[in-house]
Design an enzyme around this catalytic site. Structure first.
Site, PDB file in Angstrom:
ATOM      1  N   ASP A  79       0.862  -1.190   0.000  1.00  0.00           N
ATOM      2  CA  ASP A  79       0.000   0.000   0.000  1.00  0.00           C
ATOM      3  C   ASP A  79       0.891   1.229   0.000  1.00  0.00           C
ATOM      4  O   ASP A  79       1.676   1.412   0.944  1.00  0.00           O
ATOM      5  CB  ASP A  79      -0.844   0.057   1.277  1.00  0.00           C
ATOM      6  N   ASP A 127      -9.608  -6.164   0.496  1.00  0.00           N
ATOM      7  CA  ASP A 127      -8.514  -5.662   1.331  1.00  0.00           C
ATOM      8  C   ASP A 127      -9.114  -4.859   2.476  1.00  0.00           C
ATOM      9  O   ASP A 127      -9.967  -4.005   2.253  1.00  0.00           O
ATOM     10  CB  ASP A 127      -7.607  -4.768   0.466  1.00  0.00           C
TER      11      ASP A 127
HETATM   12  O1  LIG Z   1      -3.416  -0.724   5.319  1.00  0.00           O
HETATM   13  C1  LIG Z   1      -4.429  -0.834   4.688  1.00  0.00           C
HETATM   14  C2  LIG Z   1      -5.217   0.363   4.366  1.00  0.00           C
HETATM   15  O2  LIG Z   1      -4.735   1.476   5.033  1.00  0.00           O
HETATM   16  C3  LIG Z   1      -4.921  -2.130   4.217  1.00  0.00           C
HETATM   17  O3  LIG Z   1      -6.207  -2.324   4.630  1.00  0.00           O
HETATM   18  C4  LIG Z   1      -4.020  -3.275   4.497  1.00  0.00           C
HETATM   19  O4  LIG Z   1      -3.549  -3.720   3.256  1.00  0.00           O
HETATM   20  C5  LIG Z   1      -4.676  -4.467   5.176  1.00  0.00           C
HETATM   21  O5  LIG Z   1      -4.504  -4.397   6.483  1.00  0.00           O
HETATM   22  P1  LIG Z   1      -5.328  -5.193   7.579  1.00  0.00           P
HETATM   23  O6  LIG Z   1      -5.595  -6.584   7.029  1.00  0.00           O
HETATM   24  O7  LIG Z   1      -4.387  -5.209   8.738  1.00  0.00           O
HETATM   25  O8  LIG Z   1      -6.607  -4.453   7.811  1.00  0.00           O
END
Ligand SMILES: O=C(CO)[C@H](O)[C@H](O)COP(=O)(O)O
Length: 209
Positions: A33, A168
């Site tokens: 990201d 995501d």
């Molecule tokens: O960082 C993020 C957005 O800012 C994303 O959601 C990350 O790729 C996934 O993180 P998680 O599974 O810990 O929610």
């Protein structure tokens, strides 16, 4: 469905060590990201960091541009081993132009949607985009709790079109069955992987069962 680790949720103080903890055998690519502190308040990696990870790490990157003006990042990402780049539908005016620019560099291009965005409004991009990513939580530090309602109407929005589907945000092991039923192809996971004592074993178990 394949699970990909998101390095933004690992310890930023120890990136090299964190990459060592996930190894490189049990997932297809590393999810990165890039957050600019403008499109969303948090800042993660700059292009310099992405390039330095590239020098020391062999799998491809799936890059999620959570930035304003994503077009400014595309050329710089050309030689960093990206297999796909996602741009947010809320981040720029002329989405087809940016998607085509990514594809002209031989990189697959996808659109990412915040929870408030409706896929139906982006059907005009279905002929251009290689994949759709649904943010299943608000980005950043806004709780990041998985919200299944985001996926409620995807069948209707997709119609007959079969696009590669990604999710995501806040994804935990307990959500995977639901995501498979929704025919999701890739689930990005951050904390659920990196908060474990042995993330490599976890990736092996969920990706190779
Ligand atoms: O960082 C993020 C957005 O800012 C994303 O959601 C990350 O790729 C996934 O993180 P998680 O599974 O810990 O929610």
């Amino acid at each position: 469905m394949k699970i990909l680790p998101s390095i933004a949720s690992a310890s930023q103080y120890n990136i090299e060590k964190e990459l060592g903890r996930i190894g490189s055998r049990y997932y297809e690519n590393l999810h990165i990201d890039i957050e600019d502190g403008n499109f969303i308040p948090n800042i993660t990696f700059g292009l310099k960091t992405v390039r330095q990870i590239r020098e020391n790490y062999k799998l491809p990157f799936s890059v999620h541009l959570m930035v304003s003006n994503p077009e400014n990042y595309i050329n710089e990402l050309k030689n960093t081993g990206c297999c796909i780049i996602f741009i947010h539908v809320e981040s720029c005016r002329y989405l087809s132009e940016v998607l085509n620019k990514i594809k002209s560099l031989g990189i697959r291009a996808g659109i990412a949607l915040n929870p408030c965005s409706d896929l139906k409004n982006y059907r005009y991009l279905f002929g251009i985009t290689d994949a759709v990513m649904f943010m299943t939580s608000e980005p950043d530090f806004r709780g990041q709790i998985f919200n299944p309602a985001v996926l409620e109407n995807i069948e209707e929005a997709l119609g007959e079109k079969r696009l590669e589907l990604w999710v995501d945000g806040g994804v935990k092991e307990e959500h995977l069955e639901f995501l498979k039923k929704k025919q999701i192809d890739y689930a990005v996971m951050g904390r659920e992987i990196f908060d474990r004592e042995n993330p490599e074993d976890f990736l092996k178990r969920i990706n190779y069962k």
